[in-house]
Design a protein around this motif. Structure first.
Motif, PDB file in Angstrom:
ATOM      1  N   VAL A 156     -97.471 -47.395  -3.897  1.00  0.00           N
ATOM      2  CA  VAL A 156     -98.479 -46.654  -3.051  1.00  0.00           C
ATOM      3  C   VAL A 156     -99.683 -46.256  -3.934  1.00  0.00           C
ATOM      4  O   VAL A 156     -99.650 -46.201  -5.106  1.00  0.00           O
ATOM      5  CB  VAL A 156     -98.017 -45.227  -2.535  1.00  0.00           C
ATOM      6  CG1 VAL A 156     -96.964 -45.419  -1.581  1.00  0.00           C
ATOM      7  CG2 VAL A 156     -97.506 -44.356  -3.658  1.00  0.00           C
ATOM      8  N   PRO A 157    -100.872 -46.173  -3.398  1.00  0.00           N
ATOM      9  CA  PRO A 157    -102.037 -45.767  -4.057  1.00  0.00           C
ATOM     10  C   PRO A 157    -102.085 -44.440  -4.644  1.00  0.00           C
ATOM     11  O   PRO A 157    -101.390 -43.599  -3.973  1.00  0.00           O
ATOM     12  CB  PRO A 157    -103.248 -46.219  -2.915  1.00  0.00           C
ATOM     13  CG  PRO A 157    -102.589 -46.257  -1.888  1.00  0.00           C
ATOM     14  CD  PRO A 157    -101.235 -46.304  -1.837  1.00  0.00           C
ATOM     15  N   TYR A 158    -102.985 -44.032  -5.430  1.00  0.00           N
ATOM     16  CA  TYR A 158    -103.148 -42.798  -5.929  1.00  0.00           C
ATOM     17  C   TYR A 158    -103.573 -41.911  -4.928  1.00  0.00           C
ATOM     18  O   TYR A 158    -104.500 -42.446  -4.185  1.00  0.00           O
ATOM     19  CB  TYR A 158    -103.810 -42.639  -7.387  1.00  0.00           C
ATOM     20  CG  TYR A 158    -102.989 -42.915  -8.551  1.00  0.00           C
ATOM     21  CD1 TYR A 158    -102.162 -42.024  -9.333  1.00  0.00           C
ATOM     22  CD2 TYR A 158    -102.715 -44.359  -8.914  1.00  0.00           C
ATOM     23  CE1 TYR A 158    -101.538 -42.608 -10.329  1.00  0.00           C
ATOM     24  CE2 TYR A 158    -102.222 -45.042 -10.001  1.00  0.00           C
ATOM     25  CZ  TYR A 158    -101.440 -43.962 -10.716  1.00  0.00           C
ATOM     26  OH  TYR A 158    -100.716 -44.384 -11.789  1.00  0.00           O
TER      27      TYR A 158
ATOM     28  N   GLY B  69     -94.372 -42.541 -11.508  1.00  0.00           N
ATOM     29  CA  GLY B  69     -95.519 -43.475 -11.244  1.00  0.00           C
ATOM     30  C   GLY B  69     -95.730 -43.659  -9.876  1.00  0.00           C
ATOM     31  O   GLY B  69     -95.093 -43.126  -8.971  1.00  0.00           O
ATOM     32  N   PRO B  70     -96.661 -44.531  -9.497  1.00  0.00           N
ATOM     33  CA  PRO B  70     -97.155 -44.870  -8.050  1.00  0.00           C
ATOM     34  C   PRO B  70     -96.080 -45.637  -7.201  1.00  0.00           C
ATOM     35  O   PRO B  70     -96.494 -46.575  -6.771  1.00  0.00           O
ATOM     36  CB  PRO B  70     -98.365 -45.253  -8.239  1.00  0.00           C
ATOM     37  CG  PRO B  70     -98.295 -46.343  -9.483  1.00  0.00           C
ATOM     38  CD  PRO B  70     -97.374 -45.489 -10.393  1.00  0.00           C
ATOM     39  N   ALA B  71     -94.617 -45.016  -7.080  1.00  0.00           N
ATOM     40  CA  ALA B  71     -93.971 -45.707  -6.391  1.00  0.00           C
ATOM     41  C   ALA B  71     -92.958 -44.850  -5.774  1.00  0.00           C
ATOM     42  O   ALA B  71     -92.539 -43.678  -6.334  1.00  0.00           O
ATOM     43  CB  ALA B  71     -93.137 -46.803  -7.258  1.00  0.00           C
ATOM     44  N   LEU B  72     -92.611 -45.292  -4.337  1.00  0.00           N
ATOM     45  CA  LEU B  72     -91.519 -44.442  -3.787  1.00  0.00           C
ATOM     46  C   LEU B  72     -90.271 -45.272  -3.420  1.00  0.00           C
ATOM     47  O   LEU B  72     -90.339 -46.269  -3.518  1.00  0.00           O
ATOM     48  CB  LEU B  72     -91.929 -44.196  -2.403  1.00  0.00           C
ATOM     49  CG  LEU B  72     -93.197 -42.941  -2.078  1.00  0.00           C
ATOM     50  CD1 LEU B  72     -94.423 -43.326  -2.514  1.00  0.00           C
ATOM     51  CD2 LEU B  72     -93.283 -42.543  -0.693  1.00  0.00           C
ATOM     52  N   ASN B  73     -89.056 -44.643  -3.625  1.00  0.00           N
ATOM     53  CA  ASN B  73     -87.833 -45.278  -3.685  1.00  0.00           C
ATOM     54  C   ASN B  73     -87.470 -45.387  -2.233  1.00  0.00           C
ATOM     55  O   ASN B  73     -87.338 -44.152  -1.512  1.00  0.00           O
ATOM     56  CB  ASN B  73     -86.985 -44.584  -4.788  1.00  0.00           C
ATOM     57  CG  ASN B  73     -87.237 -44.973  -6.198  1.00  0.00           C
ATOM     58  OD1 ASN B  73     -87.309 -46.145  -6.377  1.00  0.00           O
ATOM     59  ND2 ASN B  73     -87.286 -43.923  -7.035  1.00  0.00           N
TER      60      ASN B  73
ATOM     61  N   ASN C   8    -100.707 -50.563 -12.292  1.00  0.00           N
ATOM     62  CA  ASN C   8    -102.026 -50.036 -11.418  1.00  0.00           C
ATOM     63  C   ASN C   8    -102.531 -48.785 -11.797  1.00  0.00           C
ATOM     64  O   ASN C   8    -101.622 -47.880 -12.206  1.00  0.00           O
ATOM     65  CB  ASN C   8    -102.003 -50.025 -10.046  1.00  0.00           C
ATOM     66  CG  ASN C   8    -100.733 -49.332  -9.190  1.00  0.00           C
ATOM     67  OD1 ASN C   8    -101.344 -48.195  -9.306  1.00  0.00           O
ATOM     68  ND2 ASN C   8     -99.848 -49.985  -8.665  1.00  0.00           N
ATOM     69  N   GLN C   9    -103.826 -48.460 -11.739  1.00  0.00           N
ATOM     70  CA  GLN C   9    -104.324 -47.340 -12.535  1.00  0.00           C
ATOM     71  C   GLN C   9    -105.162 -46.506 -11.369  1.00  0.00           C
ATOM     72  O   GLN C   9    -105.845 -47.052 -10.509  1.00  0.00           O
ATOM     73  CB  GLN C   9    -105.378 -47.295 -13.524  1.00  0.00           C
ATOM     74  CG  GLN C   9    -104.647 -48.214 -14.554  1.00  0.00           C
ATOM     75  CD  GLN C   9    -105.797 -48.862 -15.572  1.00  0.00           C
ATOM     76  OE1 GLN C   9    -106.592 -48.097 -16.294  1.00  0.00           O
ATOM     77  NE2 GLN C   9    -106.011 -50.143 -15.780  1.00  0.00           N
ATOM     78  N   LYS C  10    -105.151 -45.165 -11.534  1.00  0.00           N
ATOM     79  CA  LYS C  10    -106.044 -44.483 -10.352  1.00  0.00           C
ATOM     80  C   LYS C  10    -107.503 -44.869 -10.353  1.00  0.00           C
ATOM     81  O   LYS C  10    -108.129 -44.976  -9.291  1.00  0.00           O
ATOM     82  CB  LYS C  10    -105.998 -43.012 -10.783  1.00  0.00           C
ATOM     83  CG  LYS C  10    -106.647 -42.133  -9.575  1.00  0.00           C
ATOM     84  CD  LYS C  10    -106.192 -40.506  -9.858  1.00  0.00           C
ATOM     85  CE  LYS C  10    -106.914 -39.805  -8.883  1.00  0.00           C
ATOM     86  NZ  LYS C  10    -108.520 -39.840  -8.823  1.00  0.00           N
ATOM     87  N   ARG C  11    -107.891 -45.279 -11.489  1.00  0.00           N
ATOM     88  CA  ARG C  11    -109.673 -45.719 -11.545  1.00  0.00           C
ATOM     89  C   ARG C  11    -109.783 -46.940 -10.671  1.00  0.00           C
ATOM     90  O   ARG C  11    -110.855 -47.104 -10.088  1.00  0.00           O
ATOM     91  CB  ARG C  11    -109.913 -45.880 -13.054  1.00  0.00           C
ATOM     92  CG  ARG C  11    -109.530 -46.992 -13.848  1.00  0.00           C
ATOM     93  CD  ARG C  11    -110.151 -47.130 -15.314  1.00  0.00           C
ATOM     94  NE  ARG C  11    -110.303 -45.824 -15.826  1.00  0.00           N
ATOM     95  CZ  ARG C  11    -109.589 -45.189 -16.705  1.00  0.00           C
ATOM     96  NH1 ARG C  11    -108.091 -45.799 -16.754  1.00  0.00           N
ATOM     97  NH2 ARG C  11    -109.952 -44.305 -17.332  1.00  0.00           N
ATOM     98  N   PHE C  12    -108.782 -47.798 -10.580  1.00  0.00           N
ATOM     99  CA  PHE C  12    -108.884 -48.985  -9.901  1.00  0.00           C
ATOM    100  C   PHE C  12    -109.143 -48.479  -8.324  1.00  0.00           C
ATOM    101  O   PHE C  12    -110.210 -49.222  -7.569  1.00  0.00           O
ATOM    102  CB  PHE C  12    -107.398 -49.768  -9.934  1.00  0.00           C
ATOM    103  CG  PHE C  12    -107.623 -51.032  -9.017  1.00  0.00           C
ATOM    104  CD1 PHE C  12    -107.959 -52.223  -9.377  1.00  0.00           C
ATOM    105  CD2 PHE C  12    -107.137 -51.063  -7.758  1.00  0.00           C
ATOM    106  CE1 PHE C  12    -108.255 -53.381  -8.930  1.00  0.00           C
ATOM    107  CE2 PHE C  12    -107.188 -52.291  -7.023  1.00  0.00           C
ATOM    108  CZ  PHE C  12    -107.648 -53.559  -7.664  1.00  0.00           C
ATOM    109  N   PHE C  13    -108.312 -47.555  -7.770  1.00  0.00           N
ATOM    110  CA  PHE C  13    -108.328 -47.539  -6.396  1.00  0.00           C
ATOM    111  C   PHE C  13    -109.652 -46.281  -6.174  1.00  0.00           C
ATOM    112  O   PHE C  13    -110.541 -46.347  -5.277  1.00  0.00           O
ATOM    113  CB  PHE C  13    -107.422 -46.408  -5.930  1.00  0.00           C
ATOM    114  CG  PHE C  13    -106.000 -47.461  -6.143  1.00  0.00           C
ATOM    115  CD1 PHE C  13    -105.808 -48.459  -5.321  1.00  0.00           C
ATOM    116  CD2 PHE C  13    -105.190 -47.059  -6.910  1.00  0.00           C
ATOM    117  CE1 PHE C  13    -104.740 -49.257  -5.362  1.00  0.00           C
ATOM    118  CE2 PHE C  13    -104.032 -48.040  -7.091  1.00  0.00           C
ATOM    119  CZ  PHE C  13    -103.751 -49.040  -6.378  1.00  0.00           C
ATOM    120  N   ASP C  14    -110.157 -45.594  -7.278  1.00  0.00           N
ATOM    121  CA  ASP C  14    -111.517 -44.727  -7.244  1.00  0.00           C
ATOM    122  C   ASP C  14    -112.665 -45.601  -6.890  1.00  0.00           C
ATOM    123  O   ASP C  14    -113.536 -45.416  -6.409  1.00  0.00           O
ATOM    124  CB  ASP C  14    -111.455 -43.892  -8.397  1.00  0.00           C
ATOM    125  CG  ASP C  14    -110.464 -42.761  -8.314  1.00  0.00           C
ATOM    126  OD1 ASP C  14    -110.004 -42.459  -7.385  1.00  0.00           O
ATOM    127  OD2 ASP C  14    -110.228 -42.266  -9.570  1.00  0.00           O
TER     128      ASP C  14
END
Length: 553
Positions: free
Chosen positions: A294-296, A276-280, A407-413
């Motif tokens: 992080v954002p998509y 998913g949209p996270a870095l460890n 959170n979803q990619k369409r949110f950032f789009d």
């Protein structure tokens, strides 16, 4: 450790002339022209040519030899220049130091424009000596190139009948992670394009880190403030779907290697190990503390940080926002893996909310402006990414209700398109959530750079998402009946509406990844990622006894 080359050998493409490399052509010229010079001298002596004739013949040979050297040098310089020009190197401004630096601009955006707080933060957390180091992956773990080649080859294999060759395939559907690219083809049958749309974050970010050459990258691990480990879990998983080639023990290999090298225990380590949209950070297990959200990634040219709203002046922004054609556009499916109640209510009540034929005939209206709703039916695969992005750019509001992930990619789009996201908001003592009707998924935990995510000592740092969205209280409006009235109030208050649009224009760049010539050049998602990672290292992951040492890095 070995001194790194200026340009990695694998990235060097030697120019060619009629199938021969410039190196080969130059060598031939050197040999032949040197022979001409020597033979000229010998021939002159044999024929008894003396004086001026000998000087002319011998001089011609030496001049030709000199020209060959100039030719070789100019060709190699031109080749190297073209190679280097394709690598991300910072342009005007700097990542380091003063108020014109990209770090300062990023920090100011993260304090929502408060210059005083940004200056105070930078004074206490100077960036003059900030550098990152990319750790080489151990043997047995697929590299970025191996994974992307696997995905692109597998994608082309499934789409071969639609394209003449692989280059045409990549031109239409884009490479996995390397280029600024607008997909021109996106079909129900394209598994590759659907995967790429949501799963190329780790590869894109890793490629930006590994291809960059500039002031904030070091090849000496001891100089690094942050160490990057580009392990592409999400992309690697998708590769296995195409070619059935999955390295099941790659995570174990990585863990063993990093335990041996002590990097695994280093709090300054950032793993591009994405689920998913996270870095460890400082551990490989997903979930829990130590994650940076992080954002998509959106590779479309219109969403680069030097394009669209980011480069517009006030008159151009006014024209952009005034030219909206739709009051509302929504593109999503009803079914999700979790609670899809809001989506179901929105779609099923569309005719009641916006007028008969809203979905079937696009006859719906809101505030005398048309409404566009498209329901994705076939496995929720988007048909026509370019058309959808244009639809967002042409719309005032874009509903983004709960999806599979917080959170979803369409949110950032939507934000990058200048379309105001409409979200169902849940309010708790712990904070606001746009995802779950229960504590645990507050925005500060699941949205990138969110206000509150920088710790209790920095309550004002972070993006205040309430300034960028229209929040609909889930308790009052869960059945959607109040939605049209809420949105019409915004349409009838042009001053408040324009202020929200201008806030989006200002802060949406924090969700845009500058790629290729734009990489590490603007305040964007990459600079925000580095600020957030460094903040984690200094204020969250390290003991107080080592903080001063980390700050000085």
């Amino acid at each position: 450790m070995p001194v790194p080359q200026t340009v990695e050998e694998k990235n060097i493409i030697t120019p060619r002339v009629n199938g021969f490399s410039y190196d080969t052509v130059s060598l031939i010229l050197f040999v032949s022209l040197a022979a001409t010079a020597l033979c000229g001298r010998g021939v002159s002596r044999a024929l008894g040519v003396k004086g001026g004739y000998f000087v002319i013949i011998y001089g011609f040979g030496l001049l030709s030899l000199l020209c060959a050297g100039v030719f070789h040098r100019s060709m190699m310089d031109d080749s190297l220049q073209r190679i280097i020009s394709d690598l991300p190197v910072e342009k005007s401004g700097s990542y380091i130091g003063d108020k014109n630096s990209i770090f300062y601009n990023t920090i100011e955006l993260l304090f929502m424009g408060n210059k005083t707080l940004a200056s105070e933060y930078l004074a206490k957390n100077p960036f003059e000596n900030f550098k990152y180091y990319t750790h080489d992956l151990p043997a047995g773990v697929a590299s970025i190139d191996e994974i992307t080649d696997c995905l692109e080859d597998g994608g082309y294999g499934k789409e071969r009948s639609a394209f003449n060759d692989k280059s045409q395939f990549l031109l239409n559907l884009c490479d996995w992670s390397q280029s600024i690219c607008n997909p021109t083809t996106h079909t129900h049958g394209s598994q590759y394009s659907t995967y790429r749309l949501n799963n190329n974050m780790d590869a894109s970010i890793a490629r930006l880190f590994t291809s960059y050459r500039g002031k904030i990258r070091t090849f000496n691990e001891t100089e690094a403030t942050i160490k990057i480990v580009p392990f592409l879990a999400a992309s690697n998983y998708r590769c296995s779907q195409f070619n059935k080639r999955r390295n099941d023990n790659s995570t174990d290999i990585l863990l063993d290697e990093h335990k041996r090298s002590k990097l695994f225990y280093d709090p300054a380590t950032l793993y591009l190990f994405m689920r998913g949209p996270a870095l460890n950070c400082n551990k490989l297990a997903s979930g829990g503390p130590g994650q940076l959200v992080v954002p998509y990634v959106n590779t479309n040219a219109e969403y680069q940080p030097d394009k669209l709203m980011f480069s517009m002046n006030s008159d151009e922004l006014d024209q952009f926002f005034s030219s909206k054609k739709y009051a509302l556009s929504a593109v999503f499916g009803k079914k999700i893996s979790g609670n899809g109640y809001a989506r179901i209510q929105f779609v099923d009540k569309a005719d009641k909310l916006f007028g008969n034929g809203t979905i079937e005939s696009n006859n719906g209206t809101l505030g005398k402006m048309p409404v566009h709703i498209r329901v994705m039916q076939h496995k929720r695969k988007m048909v026509g990414e370019a058309e959808t992005m244009q639809q967002y750019r042409d719309s005032v509001f874009c509903p983004v209700f709960r999806g599979d992930e917080p959170n979803q990619k369409r949110f950032f789009d939507a934000l990058l398109s200048g379309c105001i996201p409409v979200v169902m908001a849940h309010y708790y003592r712990e904070g606001t959530s746009y995802f779950a009707p229960a504590p645990g998924a507050e925005n500060r935990r699941v949205y990138p750079w969110a206000k509150g995510s920088f710790g209790e000592k920095f309550p004002e740092m972070g993006v205040d998402y309430s300034k960028l969205v229209v929040e609909i209280n889930e308790t009052d409006c869960g059945a959607m009946d109040c939605l049209p009235g809420k949105l019409e109030k915004w349409l009838n208050d042009p001053e408040a509406l324009r202020q929200k649009q201008l806030d989006i224009a200002k802060y949406a760049r924090l969700f845009s990844y500058g790629m290729q010539q734009n990489a590490f050049t603007y305040a964007d998602a990459m600079s925000a990622l580095l600020v957030r990672a460094r903040h984690y290292v200094i204020h969250e992951a390290v003991s107080s006894t080592t903080k001063s040492e980390m700050i000085n890095h």
